[in-house]
Design an enzyme around this catalytic site. Structure first.
Site, PDB file in Angstrom:
ATOM      1  N   GLY A  32       0.772  -1.248   0.000  1.00  0.00           N
ATOM      2  CA  GLY A  32       0.000   0.000   0.000  1.00  0.00           C
ATOM      3  C   GLY A  32       0.798   1.289   0.000  1.00  0.00           C
ATOM      4  O   GLY A  32       0.266   2.357   0.300  1.00  0.00           O
ATOM      5  N   ASP A  59       3.610  -9.632  -7.791  1.00  0.00           N
ATOM      6  CA  ASP A  59       2.676  -9.465  -6.682  1.00  0.00           C
ATOM      7  C   ASP A  59       1.364 -10.152  -7.044  1.00  0.00           C
ATOM      8  O   ASP A  59       0.757  -9.821  -8.058  1.00  0.00           O
ATOM      9  CB  ASP A  59       2.441  -7.961  -6.454  1.00  0.00           C
ATOM     10  CG  ASP A  59       1.567  -7.688  -5.240  1.00  0.00           C
ATOM     11  OD1 ASP A  59       0.927  -8.629  -4.744  1.00  0.00           O
ATOM     12  OD2 ASP A  59       1.534  -6.538  -4.787  1.00  0.00           O
ATOM     13  N   ASN A 256       6.923   8.193  -0.609  1.00  0.00           N
ATOM     14  CA  ASN A 256       5.690   8.583  -1.295  1.00  0.00           C
ATOM     15  C   ASN A 256       4.710   9.250  -0.312  1.00  0.00           C
ATOM     16  O   ASN A 256       4.855   9.133   0.896  1.00  0.00           O
ATOM     17  CB  ASN A 256       5.067   7.325  -1.909  1.00  0.00           C
ATOM     18  CG  ASN A 256       4.039   7.636  -2.977  1.00  0.00           C
ATOM     19  OD1 ASN A 256       3.901   8.772  -3.423  1.00  0.00           O
ATOM     20  ND2 ASN A 256       3.297   6.637  -3.385  1.00  0.00           N
TER      21      ASN A 256
END
Length: 360
Positions: A32, A59, A256
């Site tokens: 996430g 993934d 981020n």
């Protein structure tokens, strides 16, 4: 508060783009944090420097198709709007099921993979690398699964070696019985024990070659993606230490979802969030003072589709600059205008409530 943000040394991913010897670029981190967006954008940027780029998603969640808004499969597919950027999604469990057919050898291999934990992933990864090595891509970007899976992926050479050792010990103990059984069952010699061992030995050669390449900083680098929060800092530290243990080069961190102190940030919640982020940003810079740290701004919307990815890629190569300096005339005028707007909204709401009370 976060004003000292601007005093921190700024870096970009330009060093990764300019390192023309790189063959493998891993992008990993906690779930996430935006790994898929970062690997997609790295692929887009690398396609401007290299003859051909392949992005591989390992993934199981597979967000690559969502990021580019294009369907990808386990075969390399050209990304819409590009002539040299390809993408593919592999799922170790599905790969294994697909590869198991009715012949004796694959049945035996299937049983073997169940007997040795982690070897199924290692073998499917080895098969995938075998496929990739036959293709002539200039650089391959891995959009990896969350940290735990990534570390398992990097352990696959030793997992496979352990598996081979187990097979050899089984062969020494039950060799005669194995060949008797294959004869009794009428299984062709090509599916016998020699063929099985040959297949595993062939994989071992690929594994050793890939392992050598992964440990070569000229050929491989790992880009860690995180957000300025405690768990992400902790996970990044664990990842960096594990990579050092595996002798895999890492010198780039992308932070981020950074909220920059600029313009009209009047929300108490946002201000508290910025203070919290600043605490962790300071720790990142202190812990990784010799890394290239790239900060990406938190956006009000998701980065989906090629145009949005291209637009956001600007922040990967250019340090973030607030559009207005805190305390400047323009910034103060903006804040006053925003406050006036808030006051007007609040007065309208109050008037509505008062009218409602009068009706009652």
């Amino acid at each position: 508060m976060a004003s000292n943000n601007q005093d921190l040394p700024e870096a970009t991913v330009q060093n990764v783009l300019e390192q023309d010897t790189l063959k493998w670029v891993f992008v990993g981190g906690k779930g996430g944090v935006g790994k898929t967006t970062c690997s997609s954008i790295l692929g887009i940027l690398l396609s401007q420097f290299r003859s051909s780029v392949l992005i591989i998603s390992t993934d199981p969640a597979h967000n690559l198709s969502d990021a580019f808004q294009q369907r990808f499969t386990k075969s390399p597919t050209l990304v819409n709007g590009f002539s040299n950027l390809y993408a593919m999604e592999i799922d170790p469990t599905v790969e294994k099921e697909d590869s198991v057919s009715s012949d004796g050898m694959d049945d035996f291999l299937s049983d073997l993979t169940n007997a040795i934990p982690g070897i199924d992933e290692a073998m499917s990864f080895a098969e995938m690398l075998k496929l990739v090595q036959t293709m002539d891509y200039s650089v391959i970007v891995f959009d990896t699964a969350p940290t735990g899976h990534t570390l398992r992926l990097l352990q696959f050479p030793s997992t496979l070696e352990k598996g081979l050792a187990k097979v050899m010990s089984l062969k020494n103990r039950f060799g005669g019985m194995l060949s008797q059984m294959t004869r009794l069952l009428g299984v062709d010699e090509e599916f016998g024990e020699a063929a099985i061992l040959g297949k595993l030995e062939g994989m071992k050669d690929i594994i050793e070659e890939v392992n050598r390449q992964f440990k070569d900083p000229d050929l491989t680098t790992f880009v860690c993606v995180c957000i300025p929060e405690f768990l992400s800092l902790y996970e990044t530290e664990r990842l960096v230490q594990e990579l050092a243990k595996f002798e895999i080069d890492t010198h780039n961190i992308i932070i981020n979802q950074v909220i920059f102190d600029e313009e009209v940030v009047e929300s108490k919640l946002l201000k508290a969030r910025m203070r919290m982020q600043q605490k962790y940003l300071d720790q990142f810079y202190m812990l990784y003072d010799d890394f290239n740290i790239t900060k990406l701004p938190l956006l009000p919307q998701e980065v989906c589709g090629i145009e949005a990815l291209k637009e956001f890629s600007y922040h990967f190569v250019t340090p973030y600059q607030p559009s207005l300096a805190r305390g400047s005339v323009e910034e103060l005028q903006n804040r006053v205008a925003a406050l006036k707007e808030q006051l007007k909204d609040a007065e309208a709401e109050l008037e509505k409530v008062q009218k409602g009370i009068q009706k009652i």
